[in-house]
Motif scaffolding. Structure first.
Motif, PDB file in Angstrom:
ATOM      1  N   PHE A 231      51.390  91.033 -12.149  1.00 20.67           N
ATOM      2  CA  PHE A 231      51.564  92.451 -11.824  1.00 20.67           C
ATOM      3  C   PHE A 231      50.316  93.011 -11.153  1.00 20.67           C
ATOM      4  CE2 PHE A 231      51.004  96.927 -12.562  1.00 20.67           C
ATOM      5  CZ  PHE A 231      52.238  97.465 -12.237  1.00 20.67           C
ATOM      6  N   GLU A 232      49.172  92.694 -11.751  1.00 17.62           N
ATOM      7  CA  GLU A 232      47.904  93.246 -11.290  1.00 17.62           C
ATOM      8  C   GLU A 232      47.576  92.795  -9.866  1.00 17.62           C
ATOM      9  OE1 GLU A 232      46.382  95.592 -12.638  1.00 17.62           O
ATOM     10  OE2 GLU A 232      44.649  95.536 -11.292  1.00 17.62           O
ATOM     11  N   ARG A 235      49.692  94.752  -7.511  1.00 13.18           N
ATOM     12  CA  ARG A 235      49.235  96.143  -7.460  1.00 13.18           C
ATOM     13  C   ARG A 235      47.983  96.255  -6.581  1.00 13.18           C
ATOM     14  NH1 ARG A 235      45.636  99.716  -9.436  1.00 13.18           N
ATOM     15  NH2 ARG A 235      44.434  98.020 -10.360  1.00 13.18           N
ATOM     16  N   THR A 257      57.333  97.404 -19.979  1.00 12.75           N
ATOM     17  CA  THR A 257      57.568  97.610 -18.539  1.00 12.75           C
ATOM     18  C   THR A 257      57.011  96.457 -17.705  1.00 12.75           C
ATOM     19  OG1 THR A 257      55.465  98.753 -18.290  1.00 12.75           O
ATOM     20  CG2 THR A 257      57.377 100.107 -18.813  1.00 12.75           C
ATOM     21  N   ALA A 259      54.041  96.330 -16.754  1.00 10.92           N
ATOM     22  CA  ALA A 259      53.042  96.920 -15.850  1.00 10.92           C
ATOM     23  C   ALA A 259      51.691  97.049 -16.553  1.00 10.92           C
ATOM     24  CB  ALA A 259      53.515  98.293 -15.396  1.00 10.92           C
ATOM     25  N   TYR A 261      48.262  99.551 -16.921  1.00 13.50           N
ATOM     26  CA  TYR A 261      47.906 100.949 -16.668  1.00 13.50           C
ATOM     27  C   TYR A 261      46.444 101.177 -17.052  1.00 13.50           C
ATOM     28  CZ  TYR A 261      48.799 101.326 -21.693  1.00 13.50           C
ATOM     29  OH  TYR A 261      48.779 101.133 -23.049  1.00 13.50           O
TER      30      TYR A 261
END
Ligand code: ADP
Ligand code: MG
Length: 482
Positions: A231-232, A235, A257, A259, A261
């Motif tokens: 994910f990272e 992103r 999720t 994700a 944050y």
């Protein structure tokens, strides 16, 4: 290996809880799952005037990891205070090692003996104490459990030389296998005995300048480590492709999720103001102590594996399977002391024994080393067929751990006397020669009468040298499998 035009750079910080009975600076128990705040003495509670006293075993376990990784062991160490405020840190600082980590450098090899083999370099391994646990209940309150405060940890810090989420996962798997093998940590990620922070950055493909990194904290499964990194990376690529800059910050991973944050930026980070703890004297590791720890090291997994192939002549495949578990290795060596058919020992461990354990969903071994050695020796002596040994006899042994194999085999009428006939091959030849009769036998109750025909044929082909009772048992089994 580039991805969407970028190189991925990852460094892991792995915390492993050491398997000591008591904490690193106090005699409180480290047992997991005790009622909250029961393993807490005045030292863990940081009462004024209490003094820490170093648990020597912590040092020994950490050095074992260093030996396994080929690290340099630091002979003169001090312990530092890392100052910060947190409700589950009653002292207001964590005791750790800043400038004198117990191990420096070293490496962990992943994907050994394959095209993907890489040595992941370590920066350091240091020892430190764990904090307590904050539990956020569903009424908006936070409860503090200090049982874990002061439990011994090692932190294994890699260099930023991991190139993909997959490699990070493989490395963590390898570290878990290693700490378990060494007996220094139970490797249980669910209970938090092994935890991982992943540092992730990206840079334009081929660039030699590292990008700014994001640290994802407290990942407690190998799957989450990989998902969080995946994910990272996406992103960060989106941020750069958007013309913005990746902020150096600490992030958390949301398992629901998938994700990450932001938790805090590096600018907001505390200055920990590390300084030597005045209550703990410097630690000196003498030559004798180091020698003693070395003498206590188990054989390392990759050494075992090459010994299994080189010395015992096992195939790569069998050697890998056996060397994967310490129990299997110990058992293999035990049997190998009593029986020289090493290849068959490994086949038995991978075949009948493993199936038994899978079927019964248990780690218990159905047979002792002595029994297995005797079984294999009897088969090699043509006194027992493999089918009988791995079938009825094996089943009886499983419920009869103290039985003598030969006596049991005699009682069951399984011993072949004075022949060197390969019973399995003989039965196979009869089955092949009478395919119609075999299907008739299998398809109806009436067909079962054909057993006599098969028996007659077998007695003829073996010139009556075989024990009919034993022969019948094997025959029925083979027919059912045919
Ligand atoms: P910090 O001072 O922020 O704690 P360190 O240099 O001590 O950073 O490194 C902490 C971890 O971050 C190490 O595992 C290291 O390999 C990793 N790391 C450092 N720089 C990067 C980078 N640019 N990208 C990915 N990981 C990095
Ligand atoms: Mg650091």
């Amino acid at each position: 290996m580039s991805y969407r035009g970028y190189d991925i750079v990852i460094g892991l910080e792995v915390h492993a809880q050491l398997l000591t009975a008591s904490k690193i600076y106090a005699s409180d128990s480290t047992k997991f799952g005790a009622p909250p705040n029961t393993n807490v003495s005045v030292v863990s509670l940081a009462h004024p005037g209490t003094l820490p006293k170093l648990n020597k075993r912590v040092v020994e376990l950490a050095i074992k990891m260093g030996f396994a990784c080929g690290s340099q062991i630091t002979r003169e160490q001090i312990f530092d205070r890392k100052n910060y405020f947190y409700p589950d840190l009653p002292k207001g600082y964590q005791l750790t090692q800043d400038r004198t980590p117990i191990c420096k450098g070293g490496e962990v090899v992943i994907n050994r003996d394959s095209e993907l083999e890489r040595a992941i370099r370590l920066n350091r391994i240091h020892i430190e104490e764990d904090a307590g646990k904050s539990i956020h209940d569903n009424q908006g309150d936070t409860l503090i459990d200090l049982n874990r405060a002061g439990v011994a940890l090692i932190e294994i810090v890699t260099e930023p030389n991991i190139w993909s989420a997959k490699e990070a996962g493989t490395l963590l798997t390898e570290i878990r296998r290693l700490v378990r093998h060494l007996g220094i940590c139970d490797g249980n990620m669910e209970q938090g005995s092994l935890r991982c922070d992943a540092n992730v950055s990206i840079k334009p493909e081929g660039s030699s300048i590292l990008g700014s990194k994001v640290e994802i904290k407290n990942l407690n499964s190998i799957k989450f480590v990989q998902k969080a990194i995946d994910f990272e990376v996406d992103r960060q690529i989106d941020v750069l492709n958007d013309g913005r800059e990746v902020r150096s910050e600490t992030r958390l991973f949301n398992i629901d999720t998938g994700a990450t944050y932001a938790m805090r930026t590096k600018e907001e980070l505390n200055d920990y103001r590390y300084f030597p703890d005045p209550d703990l004297s410097p630690l000196h590791i003498s030559d004798e102590w180091l020698k003693k720890i070395k003498a206590d090291m188990p054989e390392l997994p990759w050494v075992i594996k090459s010994k299994l192939t080189q010395v015992y002549g096992l195939s790569e495949y069998n050697a890998t399977f056996i060397s994967e578990s310490k129990e299997r290795v110990t058992f293999f060596y035990e049997v190998a002391d009593l029986c020289e058919n090493y290849k068959n020992i490994s086949n038995w461990i991978m075949g009948p024994i493993q199936s038994f354990q899978n079927n019964t969903d248990s780690k218990n071994r159905p047979i002792t080393a002595k029994q297995l050695a005797e079984l294999i020796n009897l088969i090699d002596d043509d006194q027992l067929s493999f089918t009988a040994a791995s079938g009825t006899l094996f089943q009886s042994l499983a419920t009869n751990p103290s039985a003598d194999v030969r006596t049991l085999a005699v009682d069951m009428g399984l011993i072949l006397k004075g022949t060197n006939i390969d019973v399995d091959a003989l039965i196979q030849s009869v089955i092949q020669d009478f395919p119609d009769k075999v299907s008739a036998y299998k398809s109806s109750k009436k067909g079962k009468a054909l057993l006599g025909l098969f028996m007659g044929e077998l007695m003829k082909r073996s010139a009556g040298k075989l024990n009919p009772k034993e022969l019948k048992q094997i025959l029925v089994q083979k027919l059912n499998e045919a």
